[in-house]
Design an enzyme around this catalytic site. Structure first.
Site, PDB file in Angstrom:
ATOM      1  N   TYR A  85       0.846  -1.209   0.000  1.00 43.60           N
ATOM      2  CA  TYR A  85       0.000   0.000   0.000  1.00 43.60           C
ATOM      3  C   TYR A  85       0.878   1.255   0.000  1.00 43.60           C
ATOM      4  O   TYR A  85       0.670   2.195  -0.762  1.00 43.60           O
ATOM      5  CB  TYR A  85      -0.926  -0.025   1.222  1.00 43.60           C
ATOM      6  CG  TYR A  85      -1.584   1.299   1.536  1.00 43.60           C
ATOM      7  CD1 TYR A  85      -2.500   1.872   0.661  1.00 43.60           C
ATOM      8  CD2 TYR A  85      -1.275   1.987   2.719  1.00 43.60           C
ATOM      9  CE1 TYR A  85      -3.092   3.098   0.947  1.00 43.60           C
ATOM     10  CE2 TYR A  85      -1.863   3.202   3.014  1.00 43.60           C
ATOM     11  CZ  TYR A  85      -2.769   3.758   2.121  1.00 43.60           C
ATOM     12  OH  TYR A  85      -3.337   4.973   2.408  1.00 43.60           O
ATOM     13  N   SER A 114      -3.672  14.098   6.721  1.00 46.03           N
ATOM     14  CA  SER A 114      -4.701  13.750   5.729  1.00 46.03           C
ATOM     15  C   SER A 114      -6.059  13.608   6.412  1.00 46.03           C
ATOM     16  O   SER A 114      -6.150  13.135   7.548  1.00 46.03           O
ATOM     17  CB  SER A 114      -4.313  12.428   5.065  1.00 46.03           C
ATOM     18  OG  SER A 114      -5.433  11.856   4.412  1.00 46.03           O
ATOM     19  N   GLN A 134      -4.994  18.516   5.314  1.00 48.17           N
ATOM     20  CA  GLN A 134      -5.371  18.240   3.917  1.00 48.17           C
ATOM     21  C   GLN A 134      -6.812  17.770   3.872  1.00 48.17           C
ATOM     22  O   GLN A 134      -7.181  16.786   4.509  1.00 48.17           O
ATOM     23  CB  GLN A 134      -4.437  17.186   3.301  1.00 48.17           C
ATOM     24  CG  GLN A 134      -4.848  16.757   1.894  1.00 48.17           C
ATOM     25  CD  GLN A 134      -5.646  15.463   1.889  1.00 48.17           C
ATOM     26  OE1 GLN A 134      -5.296  14.506   2.559  1.00 48.17           O
ATOM     27  NE2 GLN A 134      -6.750  15.426   1.142  1.00 48.17           N
ATOM     28  N   TYR A 174      -9.903  16.159   1.992  1.00 51.09           N
ATOM     29  CA  TYR A 174     -10.534  15.432   0.886  1.00 51.09           C
ATOM     30  C   TYR A 174     -11.898  16.059   0.700  1.00 51.09           C
ATOM     31  O   TYR A 174     -12.574  16.334   1.689  1.00 51.09           O
ATOM     32  CB  TYR A 174     -10.715  13.951   1.256  1.00 51.09           C
ATOM     33  CG  TYR A 174      -9.690  13.051   0.627  1.00 51.09           C
ATOM     34  CD1 TYR A 174      -9.767  12.715  -0.710  1.00 51.09           C
ATOM     35  CD2 TYR A 174      -8.643  12.532   1.384  1.00 51.09           C
ATOM     36  CE1 TYR A 174      -8.812  11.892  -1.295  1.00 51.09           C
ATOM     37  CE2 TYR A 174      -7.684  11.708   0.815  1.00 51.09           C
ATOM     38  CZ  TYR A 174      -7.783  11.395  -0.532  1.00 51.09           C
ATOM     39  OH  TYR A 174      -6.850  10.588  -1.107  1.00 51.09           O
ATOM     40  N   LYS A 224      -3.132  21.052  -3.720  1.00 48.68           N
ATOM     41  CA  LYS A 224      -2.109  20.020  -3.935  1.00 48.68           C
ATOM     42  C   LYS A 224      -2.578  19.084  -5.049  1.00 48.68           C
ATOM     43  O   LYS A 224      -3.742  18.681  -5.063  1.00 48.68           O
ATOM     44  CB  LYS A 224      -1.937  19.216  -2.639  1.00 48.68           C
ATOM     45  CG  LYS A 224      -1.099  17.950  -2.753  1.00 48.68           C
ATOM     46  CD  LYS A 224      -0.913  17.331  -1.370  1.00 48.68           C
ATOM     47  CE  LYS A 224      -0.047  16.099  -1.405  1.00 48.68           C
ATOM     48  NZ  LYS A 224      -0.719  14.899  -1.895  1.00 48.68           N
ATOM     49  N   HIS A 244       0.711  12.839  -6.727  1.00 43.48           N
ATOM     50  CA  HIS A 244       0.323  11.853  -5.722  1.00 43.48           C
ATOM     51  C   HIS A 244       1.354  10.714  -5.653  1.00 43.48           C
ATOM     52  O   HIS A 244       1.022   9.566  -5.384  1.00 43.48           O
ATOM     53  CB  HIS A 244      -1.061  11.279  -6.063  1.00 43.48           C
ATOM     54  CG  HIS A 244      -1.962  11.083  -4.882  1.00 43.48           C
ATOM     55  ND1 HIS A 244      -2.886  12.014  -4.469  1.00 43.48           N
ATOM     56  CD2 HIS A 244      -2.086  10.046  -4.013  1.00 43.48           C
ATOM     57  CE1 HIS A 244      -3.547  11.550  -3.423  1.00 43.48           C
ATOM     58  NE2 HIS A 244      -3.073  10.351  -3.109  1.00 43.48           N
TER      59      HIS A 244
HETATM   60  C1  LIG Z   1       0.194   5.292   0.759  1.00 46.47           C
HETATM   61  C2  LIG Z   1      -0.069   6.690   0.329  1.00 46.47           C
HETATM   62  C3  LIG Z   1      -1.233   7.322   0.767  1.00 46.47           C
HETATM   63  C4  LIG Z   1      -1.476   8.645   0.407  1.00 46.47           C
HETATM   64  N1  LIG Z   1      -2.594   9.288   0.902  1.00 46.47           N
HETATM   65  C5  LIG Z   1      -2.791  10.603   0.625  1.00 46.47           C
HETATM   66  C6  LIG Z   1      -3.865  11.313   1.227  1.00 46.47           C
HETATM   67  O1  LIG Z   1      -4.633  10.782   2.018  1.00 46.47           O
HETATM   68  N2  LIG Z   1      -3.991  12.617   0.901  1.00 46.47           N
HETATM   69  C7  LIG Z   1      -3.124  13.259   0.040  1.00 46.47           C
HETATM   70  O2  LIG Z   1      -3.285  14.458  -0.212  1.00 46.47           O
HETATM   71  N3  LIG Z   1      -2.112  12.593  -0.536  1.00 46.47           N
HETATM   72  C8  LIG Z   1      -1.907  11.302  -0.247  1.00 46.47           C
HETATM   73  N4  LIG Z   1      -0.833  10.648  -0.787  1.00 46.47           N
HETATM   74  C9  LIG Z   1       0.106  11.370  -1.658  1.00 46.47           C
HETATM   75  C10 LIG Z   1       1.185  12.045  -0.818  1.00 46.47           C
HETATM   76  O3  LIG Z   1       0.664  13.119  -0.089  1.00 46.47           O
HETATM   77  C11 LIG Z   1       2.310  12.604  -1.696  1.00 46.47           C
HETATM   78  O4  LIG Z   1       1.768  13.409  -2.711  1.00 46.47           O
HETATM   79  C12 LIG Z   1       3.186  11.526  -2.311  1.00 46.47           C
HETATM   80  O5  LIG Z   1       3.432  10.492  -1.399  1.00 46.47           O
HETATM   81  C13 LIG Z   1       4.493  12.161  -2.752  1.00 46.47           C
HETATM   82  O6  LIG Z   1       5.315  11.245  -3.381  1.00 46.47           O
HETATM   83  P1  LIG Z   1       6.517  10.438  -2.665  1.00 46.47           P
HETATM   84  O7  LIG Z   1       5.846   9.381  -1.852  1.00 46.47           O
HETATM   85  O8  LIG Z   1       7.257   9.917  -3.816  1.00 46.47           O
HETATM   86  O9  LIG Z   1       7.268  11.422  -1.805  1.00 46.47           O
HETATM   87  C14 LIG Z   1      -0.565   9.331  -0.438  1.00 46.47           C
HETATM   88  C15 LIG Z   1       0.591   8.683  -0.867  1.00 46.47           C
HETATM   89  C16 LIG Z   1       0.860   7.382  -0.480  1.00 46.47           C
HETATM   90  C17 LIG Z   1       2.131   6.746  -0.922  1.00 46.47           C
END
Ligand SMILES: Cc1cc2nc3c(=O)[nH]c(=O)nc-3n(C[C@H](O)[C@H](O)[C@H](O)COP(=O)(O)O)c2cc1C
Length: 381
Positions: free
Chosen positions: A30, A112, A133, A135, A257, A281
């Protein structure tokens, strides 16, 4: 803040390897995975590393400072922690661990909406320094309640997310039952039994829950119905009509974002937003899109006088942070890197990850003869 440093894990790759051994496979996949064939996941990191930096060795040098001003606050370093959903499933109390480490090191932590700690708890731990953040809820009433709670807990920055108009197609999550609705299969249970430390800590912390959303979730839902409830309650698809009322209500700084085009950044400027995080993301939503470092190099020079431009996705090292800032971002965020740290080292993980990144980043600044973070673009070849 004194840096606690564990020399067995000198970079994020070591933390990732340790995390893989320490948490159940469904939790690791995940965290670690991207969408579809994971093309964009790889491209993000690879293309940051194509940026070339220029050192100057025969110049006077007065020492460096990592301090960075952002939205009227001085942070100790130019990077922060991106929001991650379901953090407590990856490691128990992960949001609390990271919010504490971020507060102690004076860098921003973004909570989040679908993390496993609530707005108020993180507000207290971070003493009003965390960002929230959002949703996007379908109902205005729920949206307003969440915004009000973030304001009451004195969050200075609200981050609205634009890049989840639909859930990403992630094969490993489908197999593991972590798509929406989630599912606890026999296979997942067997994986948990192979990770006794994770299982024990999870048992002690209690099962992960969407704590911020708990007051609005009908009691007694099984996992399948919880998934359906989440689907019905949220629609990630944003448009100008949905952003305007948030701008009117939120008195603090407002950031969007997940934008990755000049057209969307122009809209953010027109709507009176304070910042954008250029992000895809972490390659979890659109597999055949650009890496974020590419559009950043067009967006930053064009919009830097109109809106604060930040970036995440693919950053794993101090040199990656330096290349991101050299490419025009005022601030960098990292998602997976911090969660690898916590999954690998538990309570120590947040602080250690920050220490690694600070050490690596400082070394690049010294090597380049770059005294301030704002001067990094002068070192881009
Ligand atoms: C497992 C996972 C869950 C994530 N959940 C959210 C979230 O709930 N809200 C959000 O804005 N971004 C979410 N993201 C995106 C992260 O905020 C971020 O943009 C991303 O991890 C950046 O890339 P990196 O992991 O390569 O640093 C998630 C990313 C991952 C890997």
């Amino acid at each position: 803040m004194e840096e606690k440093y564990n020399s067995n894990y000198p970079d994020i790759d070591y933390l990732r390897a340790k995390a893989k051994k320490r948490i159940p496979r469904f939790a690791f996949e995940y965290l670690d995975g991207g969408c579809n064939a994971e093309v964009n996941l790889r491209r993000n990191t690879e293309e940051i590393r194509e940026i070339l930096l220029k050192p100057y060795y025969l110049r006077d040098y007065q020492g460096i400072s990592l301090k960075t001003n952002l939205f009227g606050k001085e942070y100790a370093a130019p990077f922060g922690i991106s929001p991650i959903g379901l953090q407590g499933m990856i490691w128990p109390k992960a949001p609390e661990i990271l919010a504490k480490a971020a507060f102690e090191h004076n860098i921003p932590y973004i909570l989040s909406t679908v993390s496993t700690a609530d707005i108020e708890t993180i507000g207290e731990i971070s003493q009003g320094n965390a960002w929230f953040q959002l949703y996007h809820p379908k109902e205005a009433d729920l949206r307003d309640k969440l915004i009000q709670r973030a304001a009451d807990a004195e969050y200075p920055v609200l981050v609205i997310l634009s890049d989840v108009p639909t859930f990403g197609y992630r094969s490993k999550e489908i197999i593991n039952g972590l798509s929406i609705p989630p599912r606890m299969s026999l296979n997942n249970i067997l994986q948990i039994m192979g990770r006794p430390r994770w299982a024990m800590e999870t048992l002690m912390a209690g099962p992960p829950e969407f704590k911020t959303l708990k007051p609005y979730i009908p009691k007694g839902l099984n996992l399948k119905h919880l998934g359906m409830f989440m689907n019905q309650t949220f629609s990630g698809r944003l448009n100008e009509e949905r952003i305007k009322p948030i701008r009117d209500k939120w008195k603090g700084k407002l950031v969007i974002k997940g934008v990755a085009s000049e057209e969307d950044v122009q809209k953010a400027v027109d709507l009176g937003l304070d910042g954008v995080i250029v992000s895809n993301h972490g390659g979890r939503q659109l597999d055949h899109g650009e890496s974020t470092i590419k559009p950043l190099q067009e967006i930053a020079p064009k919009f830097k006088d109109q809106i604060t431009v930040m970036m995440d996705s693919g950053i794993r090292t101090g040199p990656d942070i330096a290349s991101t800032l050299a490419s025009g971002a005022e601030f960098a965020f990292l998602g997976r890197s911090f969660m690898y740290g916590v999954a690998a080292l538990g309570k120590e993980g947040g602080t250690h990850t920050i220490s690694i990144l600070k050490r690596q980043f400082r070394q690049v600044m010294e090597q380049l003869c770059c005294e301030t973070v704002a001067d990094l673009p002068k070192h881009k070849i």
